[in-house]
Design a protein around this motif. Structure first.
Motif, PDB file in Angstrom:
ATOM      1  N   LEU A  26      34.121  37.574   9.320  1.00  0.00           N
ATOM      2  CA  LEU A  26      35.412  36.936   9.107  1.00  0.00           C
ATOM      3  C   LEU A  26      35.782  36.206  10.387  1.00  0.00           C
ATOM      4  O   LEU A  26      35.881  36.822  11.454  1.00  0.00           O
ATOM      5  CB  LEU A  26      36.477  37.976   8.756  1.00  0.00           C
ATOM      6  N   VAL A  27      35.993  34.903  10.294  1.00  0.00           N
ATOM      7  CA  VAL A  27      36.283  34.065  11.457  1.00  0.00           C
ATOM      8  C   VAL A  27      37.728  33.589  11.378  1.00  0.00           C
ATOM      9  O   VAL A  27      38.162  33.056  10.351  1.00  0.00           O
ATOM     10  CB  VAL A  27      35.326  32.857  11.515  1.00  0.00           C
ATOM     11  N   LEU A  28      38.477  33.775  12.465  1.00  0.00           N
ATOM     12  CA  LEU A  28      39.878  33.380  12.550  1.00  0.00           C
ATOM     13  C   LEU A  28      39.994  32.210  13.520  1.00  0.00           C
ATOM     14  O   LEU A  28      39.766  32.368  14.729  1.00  0.00           O
ATOM     15  CB  LEU A  28      40.737  34.555  13.020  1.00  0.00           C
ATOM     16  N   VAL A  29      40.343  31.031  13.001  1.00  0.00           N
ATOM     17  CA  VAL A  29      40.409  29.809  13.804  1.00  0.00           C
ATOM     18  C   VAL A  29      41.849  29.592  14.270  1.00  0.00           C
ATOM     19  O   VAL A  29      42.756  29.499  13.440  1.00  0.00           O
ATOM     20  CB  VAL A  29      39.929  28.596  12.990  1.00  0.00           C
ATOM     21  N   PRO A  30      42.096  29.505  15.582  1.00  0.00           N
ATOM     22  CA  PRO A  30      43.470  29.342  16.069  1.00  0.00           C
ATOM     23  C   PRO A  30      44.105  28.017  15.672  1.00  0.00           C
ATOM     24  O   PRO A  30      43.434  27.037  15.349  1.00  0.00           O
ATOM     25  CB  PRO A  30      43.313  29.419  17.595  1.00  0.00           C
ATOM     26  N   ASP A  31      45.423  28.018  15.746  1.00  0.00           N
ATOM     27  CA  ASP A  31      46.233  26.819  15.523  1.00  0.00           C
ATOM     28  C   ASP A  31      46.402  26.095  16.854  1.00  0.00           C
ATOM     29  O   ASP A  31      45.591  26.258  17.763  1.00  0.00           O
ATOM     30  CB  ASP A  31      47.588  27.241  14.949  1.00  0.00           C
ATOM     31  N   GLY A  32      47.475  25.313  16.973  1.00  0.00           N
ATOM     32  CA  GLY A  32      47.669  24.479  18.152  1.00  0.00           C
ATOM     33  C   GLY A  32      47.914  25.218  19.448  1.00  0.00           C
ATOM     34  O   GLY A  32      47.924  24.584  20.505  1.00  0.00           O
ATOM     35  N   VAL A  33      48.117  26.536  19.429  1.00  0.00           N
ATOM     36  CA  VAL A  33      48.208  27.242  20.703  1.00  0.00           C
ATOM     37  C   VAL A  33      46.845  27.304  21.392  1.00  0.00           C
ATOM     38  O   VAL A  33      46.760  27.562  22.599  1.00  0.00           O
ATOM     39  CB  VAL A  33      48.794  28.663  20.553  1.00  0.00           C
ATOM     40  N   ASN A  34      45.760  27.058  20.616  1.00  0.00           N
ATOM     41  CA  ASN A  34      44.394  26.975  21.141  1.00  0.00           C
ATOM     42  C   ASN A  34      43.961  28.230  21.897  1.00  0.00           C
ATOM     43  O   ASN A  34      43.078  28.175  22.755  1.00  0.00           O
ATOM     44  CB  ASN A  34      44.231  25.738  22.040  1.00  0.00           C
ATOM     45  N   LEU A  53      35.587  37.623  14.175  1.00  0.00           N
ATOM     46  CA  LEU A  53      35.313  36.726  15.303  1.00  0.00           C
ATOM     47  C   LEU A  53      36.463  35.752  15.482  1.00  0.00           C
ATOM     48  O   LEU A  53      36.944  35.158  14.505  1.00  0.00           O
ATOM     49  CB  LEU A  53      34.024  35.942  15.061  1.00  0.00           C
ATOM     50  N   THR A  54      36.913  35.605  16.711  1.00  0.00           N
ATOM     51  CA  THR A  54      37.872  34.556  17.020  1.00  0.00           C
ATOM     52  C   THR A  54      37.561  34.020  18.407  1.00  0.00           C
ATOM     53  O   THR A  54      36.706  34.558  19.119  1.00  0.00           O
ATOM     54  CB  THR A  54      39.328  35.048  16.903  1.00  0.00           C
ATOM     55  N   PHE A  55      38.226  32.948  18.810  1.00  0.00           N
ATOM     56  CA  PHE A  55      37.860  32.248  20.045  1.00  0.00           C
ATOM     57  C   PHE A  55      38.982  31.305  20.434  1.00  0.00           C
ATOM     58  O   PHE A  55      39.858  30.980  19.625  1.00  0.00           O
ATOM     59  CB  PHE A  55      36.564  31.450  19.849  1.00  0.00           C
ATOM     60  N   ASP A  56      38.964  30.878  21.685  1.00  0.00           N
ATOM     61  CA  ASP A  56      39.871  29.815  22.119  1.00  0.00           C
ATOM     62  C   ASP A  56      39.265  28.475  21.730  1.00  0.00           C
ATOM     63  O   ASP A  56      38.066  28.235  21.942  1.00  0.00           O
ATOM     64  CB  ASP A  56      40.065  29.854  23.635  1.00  0.00           C
ATOM     65  N   MET A  57      40.081  27.595  21.177  1.00  0.00           N
ATOM     66  CA  MET A  57      39.610  26.270  20.786  1.00  0.00           C
ATOM     67  C   MET A  57      39.337  25.405  22.022  1.00  0.00           C
ATOM     68  O   MET A  57      39.827  25.692  23.125  1.00  0.00           O
ATOM     69  CB  MET A  57      40.649  25.587  19.907  1.00  0.00           C
ATOM     70  N   ARG A  58      38.588  24.332  21.847  1.00  0.00           N
ATOM     71  CA  ARG A  58      38.366  23.413  22.957  1.00  0.00           C
ATOM     72  C   ARG A  58      39.718  22.900  23.467  1.00  0.00           C
ATOM     73  O   ARG A  58      40.616  22.558  22.686  1.00  0.00           O
ATOM     74  CB  ARG A  58      37.463  22.251  22.562  1.00  0.00           C
ATOM     75  N   GLY A  59      39.882  22.934  24.769  1.00  0.00           N
ATOM     76  CA  GLY A  59      41.161  22.564  25.363  1.00  0.00           C
ATOM     77  C   GLY A  59      42.039  23.756  25.675  1.00  0.00           C
ATOM     78  O   GLY A  59      43.052  23.621  26.359  1.00  0.00           O
ATOM     79  N   SER A  63      38.411  27.703  27.313  1.00  0.00           N
ATOM     80  CA  SER A  63      37.353  26.965  26.603  1.00  0.00           C
ATOM     81  C   SER A  63      37.490  25.462  26.888  1.00  0.00           C
ATOM     82  O   SER A  63      37.564  24.652  25.976  1.00  0.00           O
ATOM     83  CB  SER A  63      37.425  27.206  25.091  1.00  0.00           C
ATOM     84  N   MET A  64      37.522  25.134  28.161  1.00  0.00           N
ATOM     85  CA  MET A  64      37.750  23.732  28.530  1.00  0.00           C
ATOM     86  C   MET A  64      36.473  22.906  28.413  1.00  0.00           C
ATOM     87  O   MET A  64      35.421  23.314  28.911  1.00  0.00           O
ATOM     88  CB  MET A  64      38.285  23.645  29.956  1.00  0.00           C
ATOM     89  N   PRO A  65      36.535  21.746  27.759  1.00  0.00           N
ATOM     90  CA  PRO A  65      35.370  20.869  27.710  1.00  0.00           C
ATOM     91  C   PRO A  65      35.140  20.200  29.059  1.00  0.00           C
ATOM     92  O   PRO A  65      36.058  20.082  29.881  1.00  0.00           O
ATOM     93  CB  PRO A  65      35.761  19.826  26.654  1.00  0.00           C
ATOM     94  N   LYS A  66      33.909  19.783  29.298  1.00  0.00           N
ATOM     95  CA  LYS A  66      33.606  19.091  30.550  1.00  0.00           C
ATOM     96  C   LYS A  66      34.206  17.690  30.579  1.00  0.00           C
ATOM     97  O   LYS A  66      34.490  17.133  31.634  1.00  0.00           O
ATOM     98  CB  LYS A  66      32.098  19.037  30.754  1.00  0.00           C
ATOM     99  N   GLU A  67      34.396  17.122  29.390  1.00  0.00           N
ATOM    100  CA  GLU A  67      34.983  15.782  29.290  1.00  0.00           C
ATOM    101  C   GLU A  67      36.048  15.803  28.202  1.00  0.00           C
ATOM    102  O   GLU A  67      35.780  16.204  27.069  1.00  0.00           O
ATOM    103  CB  GLU A  67      33.904  14.748  28.943  1.00  0.00           C
TER     104      GLU A  67
END
Length: 265
Positions: A26-34, A53-59, A63-67
């Motif tokens: 079961l995967v829980l995808v965050p909203d705009g709080v990221n 499973l859950t995670f911080d979204m990109r940003g 979970s910061m992207p390189k670009e």
């Protein structure tokens, strides 16, 4: 319930992830709080029957992207799908709220092979509102006035709507992260992650898709999700909350997710 903290590198981002429990994925995808911290209690409650499973979204700060680049539903759907594949958790039940709801719908469109069933709670569907893009006016009118957790939906001092005390219970570190995440979301998500709309044919092909909507949610957001669900002949459920059921109506939300996902095992 103990949690396993993982770093999963996909799509050139080192994603901060948390995994709990055992059983079907079961995967829980965050909203705009990221940030995934506000799924911690949900994860603990569902870990008796699921591998959650859950995670911080990109940003998100962890979970910061390189670009930096403007985020689209397909981009974050790819992030979620690749994390699921990297951890060998497909097919999974996948839930997402708001921009995370857009990720769920884009998974159904582009990466259906990773999903057993999909739940979208109040997906950010700006082009499906009664007056297209009306939500942007709503955001502009209250930007900077309300707290980041309630931005766009309710002021934090109206506790029966927003349950600000529930947000504070996640801790100061979480609140500080979300303040930073909110700036990133406004810069790189708002206006791109929320513009996709889905056809009848696309919705019909999505694996076991269902919607949920908060009874206290502004009409334009509820309308967008109800009409999208009905366009694809998909069911929707009303919950006693606003935009954040995982915080405002925890027990009802967990019961809904558990019951919905078990239908498709």
């Amino acid at each position: 319930m103990s949690k396993e903290i993982l770093t999963v590198k996909v799509n050139d981002v080192d994603f901060y992830c948390e995994r709990r429990g055992s059983g079907p994925a079961l995967v829980l995808v965050p909203d705009g709080v990221n940030d995934c911290e506000h799924y911690s209690k949900v994860g603990d409650m569902l870990a008796d029957e699921f591998t959650v499973l859950t995670f911080d979204m990109r940003g998100g700060t962890r979970s910061m992207p390189k670009e930096n680049q403007h985020v689209t539903p397909k981009m974050i759907a790819s992030d979620v799908a690749e994390i699921i594949k990297a951890l060998d958790m497909a097919p999974a039940s996948i839930y997402g709220c708001s921009s995370g709801g857009q990720a769920v719908l884009a998974i159904g469109k582009y990466f259906p092979e990773v999903a057993r069933n999909l739940i979208a709670h109040e997906a950010a569907l700006m082009n499906d509102t009664p007056i297209p893009k009306t939500g942007f006016d709503f955001f502009d009118a209250i930007y900077g006035t309300f707290g980041p957790m309630c931005k766009g939906f309710s002021p934090r001092d109206v506790s029966f709507i927003c349950n600000w005390d529930n947000w504070k219970a996640f801790g100061e570190d979480f609140l500080k992260r979300v303040e930073a995440n909110n700036e990133y979301w406004a810069e790189y998500y708002l206006g791109t992650v929320d513009m996709d709309s889905y056809t009848k044919e696309e919705l019909e092909k999505m694996p076991n898709l269902e919607f949920s909507i908060g009874a206290w949610t502004p009409y334009w957001m509820a309308y967008a999700n109800m009409t999208t669900a009905e366009r694809g002949g998909r069911p929707w459920t009303l919950l006693p909350c606003g935009h954040y059921p995982q915080v405002v109506c925890l027990e009802e939300f967990v019961e809904f997710v558990r019951k919905t996902c078990k239908k498709y095992l």
